[in-house]
Scaffold this active site. Structure first.
Site, PDB file in Angstrom:
ATOM      1  N   HIS A  18      48.700  23.646  36.951  1.00 15.49           N
ATOM      2  CA  HIS A  18      47.367  23.219  36.506  1.00 15.49           C
ATOM      3  C   HIS A  18      47.509  22.142  35.432  1.00 15.49           C
ATOM      4  CE1 HIS A  18      45.216  26.063  38.841  1.00 15.49           C
ATOM      5  NE2 HIS A  18      45.398  27.133  38.088  1.00 15.49           N
ATOM      6  N   LYS A  26      40.599  26.598  39.915  1.00 17.22           N
ATOM      7  CA  LYS A  26      39.497  26.957  40.812  1.00 17.22           C
ATOM      8  C   LYS A  26      39.052  25.848  41.761  1.00 17.22           C
ATOM      9  CE  LYS A  26      39.433  30.454  40.207  1.00 17.22           C
ATOM     10  NZ  LYS A  26      40.639  31.333  40.284  1.00 17.22           N
TER      11      LYS A  26
HETATM   12  P1  PAP Z   1      43.346  29.183  40.821  1.00 22.09           P
HETATM   13  O1  PAP Z   1      43.246  27.744  40.394  1.00 22.09           O
HETATM   14  O2  PAP Z   1      43.047  30.138  39.719  1.00 22.09           O
HETATM   15  O3  PAP Z   1      44.604  29.501  41.537  1.00 22.09           O
HETATM   16  P2  PAP Z   1      41.817  28.574  43.154  1.00 22.09           P
HETATM   17  O4  PAP Z   1      42.528  29.112  44.320  1.00 22.09           O
HETATM   18  O5  PAP Z   1      41.925  27.121  42.892  1.00 22.09           O
HETATM   19  O6  PAP Z   1      42.164  29.414  41.865  1.00 22.09           O
HETATM   20  O7  PAP Z   1      40.272  28.834  43.294  1.00 22.09           O
HETATM   21  C1  PAP Z   1      39.714  29.929  43.920  1.00 22.09           C
HETATM   22  C2  PAP Z   1      38.575  29.380  44.754  1.00 22.09           C
HETATM   23  O8  PAP Z   1      39.089  28.942  46.013  1.00 22.09           O
HETATM   24  C3  PAP Z   1      37.553  30.435  45.033  1.00 22.09           C
HETATM   25  O9  PAP Z   1      36.315  29.750  45.185  1.00 22.09           O
HETATM   26  P3  PAP Z   1      34.905  30.473  44.967  1.00 22.09           P
HETATM   27  O10 PAP Z   1      34.948  31.162  43.652  1.00 22.09           O
HETATM   28  O11 PAP Z   1      33.910  29.356  44.998  1.00 22.09           O
HETATM   29  O12 PAP Z   1      34.741  31.389  46.126  1.00 22.09           O
HETATM   30  C4  PAP Z   1      38.085  30.992  46.341  1.00 22.09           C
HETATM   31  O13 PAP Z   1      37.133  31.720  47.072  1.00 22.09           O
HETATM   32  C5  PAP Z   1      38.490  29.727  47.044  1.00 22.09           C
HETATM   33  N1  PAP Z   1      39.480  29.952  48.102  1.00 22.09           N
HETATM   34  C6  PAP Z   1      40.544  30.802  48.076  1.00 22.09           C
HETATM   35  N2  PAP Z   1      41.209  30.729  49.225  1.00 22.09           N
HETATM   36  C7  PAP Z   1      40.580  29.826  49.994  1.00 22.09           C
HETATM   37  C8  PAP Z   1      40.805  29.331  51.320  1.00 22.09           C
HETATM   38  N3  PAP Z   1      41.796  29.783  52.060  1.00 22.09           N
HETATM   39  N4  PAP Z   1      39.946  28.412  51.793  1.00 22.09           N
HETATM   40  C9  PAP Z   1      38.933  27.953  51.042  1.00 22.09           C
HETATM   41  N5  PAP Z   1      38.654  28.384  49.796  1.00 22.09           N
HETATM   42  C10 PAP Z   1      39.468  29.323  49.290  1.00 22.09           C
END
Ligand code: PAP
Length: 327
Positions: A137, A76
């Site tokens: 991760h 995340k």
């Molecule tokens: P993961 O580690 O499970 O793959 P990851 O992509 O690291 O997840 O985290 C998701 C977060 O990145 C979300 O944050 P939030 O819950 O605070 O909203 C998601 O919205 C955000 N996120 C996904 N894509 C983007 C992007 N293109 N730019 C900025 N933030 C993003």
């Protein structure tokens, strides 16, 4: 060129690896309940049991290649974004921005995790053509040995812990059908270090220290800095990946195009990212949309009290003391 689709991959013969003995080891590790899924403690890190056995297995069996790039993150902290950016940068001569794989595939379908290639065999990544972009991760200390042996490039993205916690709490509750953890319980666990791939701070510190020791091999990015100045961050990333933007590309606005294509706004408006599932395992459903929630800096204030914020700030400050790392 990084991988795009499974159909484009070569299929060399690779040894079939079995995780039976590792499953046995995992069953003997200290286990703790409390989050939607229980976690096991392995070499100082709390891991999902079905990741732990794969991580153990990959330690010796994964054959890194010198031109592999590992995109490493605490969950995340910007994994989806980093996958999109790294793929777009390294494939910019191959794909037109108006007809790009990211317009039809979720970033998690484009770049695989090393330890959990969603819905695919663990050997899937062994079959990808070089140069590979692979995500993980895994903490640095648990990465397969061949990654260090080959001096593979590693890009790490870190995020402010309060926002990372809130994002992880939402995600955990969203993907686990019929099981959820209340915010206070989850927060106390996070503060104790009990969190998938936690302690959060140890994960960051390992990569931080390595980025100082080997800046040509490990790039340490911060989500907040990237949000504040995405164009310069993208240029920095391209240079680190060995593929800097040319003067003509900069004049032609290519870095800005990369930023636009990979932005939260753009990706979260695409049907391919918002409808359907990436993977499903028993009652854990990885909805595509769960990776695009708000994409904001500072969203923690909408969920945590100021007192909780101060508590976590204090813990992180203590853990990072003397390291030079500020989040
Ligand atoms: P993961 O580690 O499970 O793959 P990851 O992509 O690291 O997840 O985290 C998701 C977060 O990145 C979300 O944050 P939030 O819950 O605070 O909203 C998601 O919205 C955000 N996120 C996904 N894509 C983007 C992007 N293109 N730019 C900025 N933030 C993003």
């Amino acid at each position: 060129m990084a991988q795009a689709k499974e159909s484009e991959t070569k299929m060399p013969t690779e040894p079939v690896i079995s995780s039976e003995s590792h499953l046995d080891l995992v069953s003997k590790l200290p286990t703790r309940e409390g989050l939607p899924l229980s976690l096991v403690l392995y070499k100082n890190y709390w891991l999902l049991p079905h990741h732990a056995d794969k991580i153990m297995l990959l330690q010796d069996s994964f054959n890194a290649r010198p031109d592999d790039t590992i995109l490493a993150t605490n969950p995340k902290c910007g994994t989806t974004w980093l996958k999109a950016l790294a793929f777009t940068i390294t494939n910019r001569s191959r794909y037109d921005f108006s007809n790009h794989p990211l317009l039809t595939s979720h970033p998690h379908e484009i770049i695989s995790f090393l330890e959990v290639p969603l819905g695919k065999e663990l050997t899937y990544v062994e079959k990808l053509p070089s140069p590979r972009l692979l995500a993980t991760h895994m903490p640095l200390s648990l990465l397969p040995k061949s990654v260090a042996n080959h001096g593979c490039r590693i890009v790490y993205i870190c995020r402010e812990p309060k926002d990372a916690f809130v994002s992880g709490w939402h995600f955990g509750n969203e993907i686990h059908i019929g099981r959820s953890t209340d915010l206070d319980t989850a927060f106390n666990m996070f503060c104790e270090g009990y969190w998938p791939n936690g302690p959060f701070w140890d994960h960051c510190l390992e990569y931080w220290k390595e980025s100082i020791a080997r800046p040509d091999r490990v790039l340490f990015l911060k989500y907040e800095e990237m949000m504040a100045d995405p164009v310069n961050s993208v240029k920095r990333l391209a240079t680190f990946l060995g593929d800097p933007f040319t003067g003509d590309e900069e004049e032609g606005g290519v870095p800005e195009e990369v930023v636009r294509l990979c932005s939260f706004k753009m990706l979260s408006e695409l049907q391919t990212n918002m409808i359907g599932e990436l993977h499903r395992r028993e009652n854990v459903v990885f909805k595509k949309s769960a990776y695009f929630r708000r994409g904001k800096v500072g969203d923690w204030v909408n969920h945590m009290s100021e007192e909780m914020g101060r508590k976590l700030d204090y813990i992180v400050e203590e853990k990072f003391k003397g390291s030079g790392l500020l989040l």
